[in-house]
Design an enzyme around this catalytic site. Sequence first.
Site, PDB file in Angstrom:
ATOM      1  N   ASP A 108      46.623  52.398  43.107  1.00 36.15           N
ATOM      2  CA  ASP A 108      45.753  51.587  43.975  1.00 36.15           C
ATOM      3  C   ASP A 108      44.892  52.465  44.880  1.00 36.15           C
ATOM      4  O   ASP A 108      43.762  52.108  45.207  1.00 36.15           O
ATOM      5  CB  ASP A 108      46.580  50.577  44.798  1.00 36.15           C
ATOM      6  CG  ASP A 108      45.784  49.307  45.061  1.00 36.15           C
ATOM      7  OD1 ASP A 108      45.034  48.890  44.161  1.00 36.15           O
ATOM      8  OD2 ASP A 108      45.868  48.744  46.159  1.00 36.15           O
TER       9      ASP A 108
ATOM     10  N   GLU B  98      42.270  51.598  55.243  1.00 31.88           N
ATOM     11  CA  GLU B  98      43.162  51.434  54.095  1.00 31.88           C
ATOM     12  C   GLU B  98      43.391  52.782  53.393  1.00 31.88           C
ATOM     13  O   GLU B  98      44.514  53.090  52.989  1.00 31.88           O
ATOM     14  CB  GLU B  98      42.493  50.456  53.119  1.00 31.88           C
ATOM     15  CG  GLU B  98      43.469  49.646  52.293  1.00 31.88           C
ATOM     16  CD  GLU B  98      42.758  48.484  51.616  1.00 31.88           C
ATOM     17  OE1 GLU B  98      42.295  47.577  52.335  1.00 31.88           O
ATOM     18  OE2 GLU B  98      42.654  48.494  50.391  1.00 31.88           O
TER      19      GLU B  98
ATOM     20  N   GLU C 283      39.320  40.875  46.990  1.00 22.81           N
ATOM     21  CA  GLU C 283      40.041  40.867  48.273  1.00 22.81           C
ATOM     22  C   GLU C 283      41.011  39.675  48.338  1.00 22.81           C
ATOM     23  O   GLU C 283      42.146  39.802  48.808  1.00 22.81           O
ATOM     24  CB  GLU C 283      39.048  40.786  49.443  1.00 22.81           C
ATOM     25  CG  GLU C 283      38.120  41.988  49.594  1.00 22.81           C
ATOM     26  CD  GLU C 283      38.824  43.260  50.064  1.00 22.81           C
ATOM     27  OE1 GLU C 283      39.871  43.619  49.524  1.00 22.81           O
ATOM     28  OE2 GLU C 283      38.280  43.917  50.983  1.00 22.81           O
TER      29      GLU C 283
ATOM     30  N   GLU D 257      43.044  42.060  37.511  1.00 19.47           N
ATOM     31  CA  GLU D 257      44.133  42.101  38.505  1.00 19.47           C
ATOM     32  C   GLU D 257      45.492  41.944  37.810  1.00 19.47           C
ATOM     33  O   GLU D 257      46.447  42.655  38.142  1.00 19.47           O
ATOM     34  CB  GLU D 257      43.941  41.023  39.578  1.00 19.47           C
ATOM     35  CG  GLU D 257      42.779  41.299  40.538  1.00 19.47           C
ATOM     36  CD  GLU D 257      43.031  42.462  41.514  1.00 19.47           C
ATOM     37  OE1 GLU D 257      44.188  42.859  41.708  1.00 19.47           O
ATOM     38  OE2 GLU D 257      42.034  42.984  42.048  1.00 19.47           O
TER      39      GLU D 257
HETATM   40  C1  LIG Z   1      43.661  46.365  42.365  1.00 24.46           C
HETATM   41  C2  LIG Z   1      43.300  45.953  43.774  1.00 24.46           C
HETATM   42  N1  LIG Z   1      42.730  44.738  43.974  1.00 24.46           N
HETATM   43  C3  LIG Z   1      42.382  44.400  45.251  1.00 24.46           C
HETATM   44  C4  LIG Z   1      42.589  45.218  46.317  1.00 24.46           C
HETATM   45  C5  LIG Z   1      42.225  44.792  47.688  1.00 24.46           C
HETATM   46  N2  LIG Z   1      41.241  45.616  48.276  1.00 24.46           N
HETATM   47  C6  LIG Z   1      43.168  46.442  46.041  1.00 24.46           C
HETATM   48  N3  LIG Z   1      43.445  47.317  47.025  1.00 24.46           N
HETATM   49  N4  LIG Z   1      43.542  46.809  44.763  1.00 24.46           N
END
Ligand SMILES: Cc1ncc(CN)c(N)n1
Length: 239
Positions: A55, A97, A149, A228
């Site tokens: 991520d 983040e 998001e 996702e």
């Molecule tokens: C795969 C993924 N999707 C969404 C997000 C949210 N910013 C994330 N951090 N990573």
Amino acid sequence: MEGKAKEEAGKGGVIDTWLRKHRLIYIGATRHPFILAIRDGTVNYSSFKKWLGQDYIFVREFVAFAASVLIKAWKESDDSEGDTEVILGGMAGLHDEIAWFKKEASKWGVELSETVPQKANQLYCRFLESLMSPEVDYTVAITVFWAIEAVYQESFAHCLEPDTNTPPELQEVCQRWGNDGFGQYCHSLKKIANRLLEKASDDLIVGKAGDDVLKKAEVELIRVLEHEVEFWNMSRGTA
Ligand SMILES: Cc1ncc(CN)c(N)n1
């Protein structure tokens, strides 16, 4: 506002209509077994660490995508000031983040510099890159931005509901995207997307080009949900 758009707005907007229509894939993305395992405390920590490293790579790409959406808002929005402020706020959040990922990675012993993007991540990043082109309409881009998001917001907020067994050491992770402030930010993005989608729907009624934009936004929204699901699958080691 008139006709179809007015009807959609009365029911909660174009996005809610699409989420009802594509409910199964939406549930697949926001109630994935990876998230359910965090929620019931059975999560496999090697999967979690894998997700963390992957991520981090994704978020770095997402920052570039956010910047492209910001430029589109500045150039194309009928409420440029309002929209750019919301997006800029989101980008400030992404800055935090990235720092947070670095801190978490060192806490969990994940070596970010040695993390290699896996197939599902590569494909998702390539998809984002394709949407950074100036040819992609702002309406499509902001719909995608909201969806990305919103999946995290919905997923992690689910782990913070009462009577869940989310492990204490993962509470902070869930708070990152499941907190009310992030929820409100997602709501603001959704409002922007709905406004533009309804405008495209109105344009259609008066014979201007709105059809392509609406169709493309819906298709790309579904693609986000599919990516996702694949991303969670990859983290669990099932992709
Ligand atoms: C795969 C993924 N999707 C969404 C997000 C949210 N910013 C994330 N951090 N990573």
